[in-house]
Design a protein around this motif. Structure first.
Motif, PDB file in Angstrom:
ATOM      1  N   ARG A   1       0.945  -3.078   9.552  1.00  0.00           N
ATOM      2  CA  ARG A   1      -0.452  -2.500   9.370  1.00  0.00           C
ATOM      3  C   ARG A   1      -0.401  -1.710  10.535  1.00  0.00           C
ATOM      4  NH1 ARG A   1      -3.292  -7.961   9.408  1.00  0.00           N
ATOM      5  NH2 ARG A   1      -5.177  -6.672  10.052  1.00  0.00           N
ATOM      6  N   ASP A   2      -1.415  -0.860  10.692  1.00  0.00           N
ATOM      7  CA  ASP A   2      -1.938  -0.043  11.777  1.00  0.00           C
ATOM      8  C   ASP A   2      -3.519  -0.239  11.958  1.00  0.00           C
ATOM      9  OD1 ASP A   2      -2.632   1.927  13.385  1.00  0.00           O
ATOM     10  OD2 ASP A   2      -1.398   3.466  12.450  1.00  0.00           O
ATOM     11  N   ASN A   3      -3.853  -1.160  12.876  1.00  0.00           N
ATOM     12  CA  ASN A   3      -5.076  -1.209  13.197  1.00  0.00           C
ATOM     13  C   ASN A   3      -5.992  -0.250  13.634  1.00  0.00           C
ATOM     14  OD1 ASN A   3      -4.664  -3.915  12.382  1.00  0.00           O
ATOM     15  ND2 ASN A   3      -4.377  -4.823  14.344  1.00  0.00           N
ATOM     16  N   ALA A   4      -5.322   0.790  14.300  1.00  0.00           N
ATOM     17  CA  ALA A   4      -6.190   1.937  14.632  1.00  0.00           C
ATOM     18  C   ALA A   4      -6.431   2.845  13.278  1.00  0.00           C
ATOM     19  CB  ALA A   4      -5.372   2.792  15.596  1.00  0.00           C
TER      20      ALA A   4
ATOM     21  N   SER B   1       2.662 -10.577   2.928  1.00  0.00           N
ATOM     22  CA  SER B   1       1.306 -10.864   3.863  1.00  0.00           C
ATOM     23  C   SER B   1       1.857 -10.496   5.125  1.00  0.00           C
ATOM     24  CB  SER B   1       1.122 -12.207   3.852  1.00  0.00           C
ATOM     25  OG  SER B   1       0.656 -12.848   2.662  1.00  0.00           O
ATOM     26  N   ILE B   2       0.711  -9.985   6.098  1.00  0.00           N
ATOM     27  CA  ILE B   2       0.885  -9.690   7.314  1.00  0.00           C
ATOM     28  C   ILE B   2      -0.520 -10.059   8.240  1.00  0.00           C
ATOM     29  CG2 ILE B   2      -0.176  -7.236   7.114  1.00  0.00           C
ATOM     30  CD1 ILE B   2       1.972  -6.778   9.647  1.00  0.00           C
TER      31      ILE B   2
ATOM     32  N   THR C   1     -14.161  -5.690   9.654  1.00  0.00           N
ATOM     33  CA  THR C   1     -13.199  -5.744  10.981  1.00  0.00           C
ATOM     34  C   THR C   1     -11.720  -6.018  10.544  1.00  0.00           C
ATOM     35  OG1 THR C   1     -15.228  -6.519  12.205  1.00  0.00           O
ATOM     36  CG2 THR C   1     -12.970  -6.494  12.962  1.00  0.00           C
ATOM     37  N   PHE C   2     -11.220  -4.958  10.305  1.00  0.00           N
ATOM     38  CA  PHE C   2      -9.724  -4.947   9.554  1.00  0.00           C
ATOM     39  C   PHE C   2      -8.765  -5.960  10.519  1.00  0.00           C
ATOM     40  CE2 PHE C   2      -6.307  -3.431   7.251  1.00  0.00           C
ATOM     41  CZ  PHE C   2      -5.328  -3.037   8.210  1.00  0.00           C
ATOM     42  N   SER C   3      -8.843  -5.615  11.859  1.00  0.00           N
ATOM     43  CA  SER C   3      -7.763  -6.195  12.851  1.00  0.00           C
ATOM     44  C   SER C   3      -7.766  -7.608  12.930  1.00  0.00           C
ATOM     45  CB  SER C   3      -8.147  -5.853  14.296  1.00  0.00           C
ATOM     46  OG  SER C   3      -9.335  -6.081  14.521  1.00  0.00           O
ATOM     47  N   ILE C   4      -9.002  -8.395  12.398  1.00  0.00           N
ATOM     48  CA  ILE C   4      -9.139  -9.971  12.227  1.00  0.00           C
ATOM     49  C   ILE C   4      -8.517 -10.449  10.934  1.00  0.00           C
ATOM     50  CG2 ILE C   4     -10.442  -9.610  14.190  1.00  0.00           C
ATOM     51  CD1 ILE C   4     -12.718 -10.589  12.496  1.00  0.00           C
ATOM     52  N   TYR C   5      -8.346  -9.471   9.934  1.00  0.00           N
ATOM     53  CA  TYR C   5      -8.080 -10.086   8.621  1.00  0.00           C
ATOM     54  C   TYR C   5      -6.471 -10.042   8.403  1.00  0.00           C
ATOM     55  CZ  TYR C   5     -12.984 -10.266   7.052  1.00  0.00           C
ATOM     56  OH  TYR C   5     -13.914 -10.442   6.374  1.00  0.00           O
ATOM     57  N   ALA C   6      -5.949 -11.054   7.680  1.00  0.00           N
ATOM     58  CA  ALA C   6      -4.793 -11.120   7.159  1.00  0.00           C
ATOM     59  C   ALA C   6      -4.891 -10.061   5.941  1.00  0.00           C
ATOM     60  CB  ALA C   6      -4.330 -12.735   6.473  1.00  0.00           C
ATOM     61  N   MET C   7      -3.691  -9.262   5.812  1.00  0.00           N
ATOM     62  CA  MET C   7      -3.705  -8.427   4.735  1.00  0.00           C
ATOM     63  C   MET C   7      -2.605  -8.977   3.652  1.00  0.00           C
ATOM     64  SD  MET C   7      -6.231  -6.497   5.267  1.00  0.00           S
ATOM     65  CE  MET C   7      -5.980  -5.223   4.055  1.00  0.00           C
TER      66      MET C   7
ATOM     67  N   SER D   1      12.705   4.505  -3.543  1.00  0.00           N
ATOM     68  CA  SER D   1      11.795   4.057  -2.700  1.00  0.00           C
ATOM     69  C   SER D   1      10.369   4.382  -2.677  1.00  0.00           C
ATOM     70  CB  SER D   1      12.221   4.193  -1.164  1.00  0.00           C
ATOM     71  OG  SER D   1      13.454   3.449  -1.143  1.00  0.00           O
ATOM     72  N   LEU D   2       9.485   3.499  -2.556  1.00  0.00           N
ATOM     73  CA  LEU D   2       7.964   3.946  -2.482  1.00  0.00           C
ATOM     74  C   LEU D   2       7.311   3.394  -1.260  1.00  0.00           C
ATOM     75  CD1 LEU D   2       6.768   3.740  -6.181  1.00  0.00           C
ATOM     76  CD2 LEU D   2       6.899   5.714  -4.766  1.00  0.00           C
ATOM     77  N   ARG D   3       6.347   4.152  -0.755  1.00  0.00           N
ATOM     78  CA  ARG D   3       5.678   3.446   0.260  1.00  0.00           C
ATOM     79  C   ARG D   3       3.995   3.631  -0.241  1.00  0.00           C
ATOM     80  NH1 ARG D   3       4.124   4.922   6.570  1.00  0.00           N
ATOM     81  NH2 ARG D   3       2.621   6.259   5.706  1.00  0.00           N
ATOM     82  N   LEU D   4       3.490   2.342  -0.299  1.00  0.00           N
ATOM     83  CA  LEU D   4       2.278   2.045  -0.793  1.00  0.00           C
ATOM     84  C   LEU D   4       1.167   1.934   0.438  1.00  0.00           C
ATOM     85  CD1 LEU D   4       2.545  -0.669  -3.526  1.00  0.00           C
ATOM     86  CD2 LEU D   4       2.469   1.783  -3.652  1.00  0.00           C
ATOM     87  N   SER D   5       0.208   2.501   0.383  1.00  0.00           N
ATOM     88  CA  SER D   5      -0.701   2.280   1.434  1.00  0.00           C
ATOM     89  C   SER D   5      -2.148   1.738   1.012  1.00  0.00           C
ATOM     90  CB  SER D   5      -1.223   3.727   2.023  1.00  0.00           C
ATOM     91  OG  SER D   5       0.115   4.367   2.648  1.00  0.00           O
ATOM     92  N   CYS D   6      -2.832   0.992   1.633  1.00  0.00           N
ATOM     93  CA  CYS D   6      -4.116   0.599   1.645  1.00  0.00           C
ATOM     94  C   CYS D   6      -5.160   0.786   2.666  1.00  0.00           C
ATOM     95  CB  CYS D   6      -4.100  -0.792   1.341  1.00  0.00           C
ATOM     96  SG  CYS D   6      -5.739  -1.774   0.938  1.00  0.00           S
ATOM     97  N   ALA D   7      -6.176   1.765   2.422  1.00  0.00           N
ATOM     98  CA  ALA D   7      -7.065   2.015   3.572  1.00  0.00           C
ATOM     99  C   ALA D   7      -8.271   1.001   3.524  1.00  0.00           C
ATOM    100  CB  ALA D   7      -7.323   3.448   3.526  1.00  0.00           C
ATOM    101  N   ALA D   8      -8.684   0.484   4.505  1.00  0.00           N
ATOM    102  CA  ALA D   8      -9.716  -0.443   4.362  1.00  0.00           C
ATOM    103  C   ALA D   8     -10.901  -0.150   5.113  1.00  0.00           C
ATOM    104  CB  ALA D   8      -9.339  -1.805   5.031  1.00  0.00           C
ATOM    105  N   SER D   9     -12.086  -0.248   4.641  1.00  0.00           N
ATOM    106  CA  SER D   9     -13.545   0.024   5.386  1.00  0.00           C
ATOM    107  C   SER D   9     -14.286  -1.087   5.332  1.00  0.00           C
ATOM    108  CB  SER D   9     -13.779   1.381   4.993  1.00  0.00           C
ATOM    109  OG  SER D   9     -14.160   1.508   3.854  1.00  0.00           O
ATOM    110  N   GLY D  10     -15.440  -1.188   6.042  1.00  0.00           N
ATOM    111  CA  GLY D  10     -16.402  -2.013   5.748  1.00  0.00           C
ATOM    112  C   GLY D  10     -16.370  -3.497   6.283  1.00  0.00           C
TER     113      GLY D  10
END
Length: 117
Positions: free
Chosen positions: A71-74, A50-51, A28-34, A17-26
C-alpha cells in the motif's frame, strides 16, 4: 462518496505477471485494512491477501510466495503484484476496505484477470 477503483487486470500467459492497483477515495485510507478478493465463474468469492494499517500482511495459501500486497498511503492506493500466474488464478479481482471498529466495509467493481496460453 467512497470509491474503490481497480485497474491492471488483463490477459496473461501462465507464468506471467500482473500488478493490480486499487485507488481509494472518500474515506481515511490509512486507517483501513485493505484486502484483495477474487471470484472465478461458478465459485464463491475468496479472500486473497490483506494488508493492515501498519503494513502487516497475510496471504491465502494458494497465492503465498507468488503474490505480494502493498500500500501507498500517500497515494491512497493498494497494489497486488501477481507473479508466476496459473490458470487457476483467473478470476475477477476485487478490492476491499475494512475497518473493524466501525464495521465499515467497501468494495470496488472488480477487474478481470485471465490466465491462458
Amino acid at each position: 462518496q467512497v470509491q474503490l477503483v481497480e485497474s491492471g487486470g488483463g490477459l496473461v500467459q501462465p507464468g506471467g505477471s500482473l500488478r493490480l492497483s486499487c485507488a481509494a477515495s472518500g474515506f481515511t485510507f490509512s486507517i483501513y485494512a485493505m484486502k484483495w478478493y477474487r471470484q472465478a465463474p461458478g465459485k464463491e468469492r475468496e479472500w486473497v491477501a490483506s494488508i493492515g494499517p501498519s503494513g502487516s500482511t497475510a496471504y491465502a495459501d494458494s497465492v503465498k510466495g507468488r503474490f505480494t500486497i502493498s500500500r501507498d498511503n500517500a497515494k491512497n492506493t493498494v497494489y497486488l503484484q501477481m507473479n508466476n500466474l496459473k490458470p487457476e488464478d483467473a478470476a475477477v479481482y476485487y478490492c476491499n476496505a475494512y475497518r473493524a471498529t466501525t464495521k465499515a466495509n467497501y468494495w470496488g467493481q472488480g477487474t478481470q484477470v485471465t490466465v491462458s496460453s
